[in-house]
Design an enzyme around this catalytic site. Sequence first.
Site: not given
Length: 323
Positions: A156-157, A159, A241, A270, A288
Site C-alpha cells: 500500500l504505497g 501506487i 517488479r 525481463e 514494462h
Amino acid sequence: MKIFITRVIPDRGVNLLRHAGHTVDINPEDRVLSHDELILSLQKDAYGAVLCDLDDKIDPAVLDAAGPQCKIFANYAVGYDNLDLPAMAQRGIAATNTPGVLTNAVAEHALGLLLGIAHRIPEADRYTRAGKFTSWGPTLLLGSDVSGRTLGIVGLGRIGSRVAHHAARGFDMPIVYYDVKRSEEFEKSYRAAYRKNVDDVFAEADYISIHVPLLPTTRHLVDASRLALMKKSAYLINTSRGAVIDETALVAALQNGAIRGAALDVYEHEPALTPGLADLENVILTPHIASATEETRQAMSEIAAQNILAVLDGRIPPNVIKG
Ligand code: DGY
C-alpha cells in the site's frame, strides 16, 4: 561538470542539465548498454553524475569505473532494485529515484490491465481482427464483472493506494490489503480491510494487484503456494517488479486453471518471457510501460535532473534513497 546518461530519455531533464551549464553525454543508441559497455562508457571521461535506468545494474564494478569524482547515480525510475545501495553509501555516492510523478500513470495502467483481462479486451481484439466476428453471441467471449468484486492490494504505497482509490470510488470494489505497515486512515477513507497475513489477501480477493518493491523478502512472494490460495475465478495483476512472481509457477497455474487470468507489465527475467506465458490466451502482457505516458516520462526526466543538480550544487537531493 560532465554528466553521463545511459539511455536516450525525454528531453526536459536533459535541457535542465544543459541550461545549468553542464556537459551531457548520452548513450547514442536506443538500447540498454551491457555491463561492460557501461563500464567502458564511464571510463571514457570524468563524470560527476550519472543518470541511469532500471536496466542498468549499478554494482561495485560500475561504481569504480565511474571514479571518485562521481557524486550521484540518479535512477530514472521509482524502483531501485538495480542499485547496490551499500556499495554506493560506502563510496559516498548518492542514490536517487523518481517517486510521485509516475503514481497516476502506473495506477491507470494497472486498472487498464485489470479491466482488460476481466473483459478479455486484447483477446477480443485479436478475435475481431482475425475475422472471426460473424455474429453477436450470447456466450461469446464471456468475461468477469469488476464492479463490486473484491480487490486485493499487496503493497500500500503511493501506487497501491491510488489503484485502490480508483477501484473503490469508480467501481465500488471492496478493498483488502496487506502491507508491512497498516494505515487506519486509508481503511476509514475506503472502508478497506487490513490483512496481517498476506495469504488472506490471496484467498479472499477476486483481483489482486501487486505493488511491492523487489527486495530479498518480496522475491517470489507470489509462489506456487500463494497461487494455490487464490480463487479459481481470480486474476493477478503485476505492475511492480517481475521477480515478485515465480513466473514458472504462474504459467502452471494459468495452464491448469488454478486461477482465471493474469495481466503483467513486468517479468521475472525481463525482457525474456518464461516459456509458455506468451502462448496463453488468459494473459495480457505489456512491455514494462506502466509509466510510459509522454507527461510522466518528461516529469521523470525533470525530477532525475533536479536530483543531479541538487547534488552537484552541494544540496541534499529531493529524492535521496536511504539505504
Ligand atoms: C519504475 O519507475 O520503477 C517503473 O518500473 C518504470 O517507470
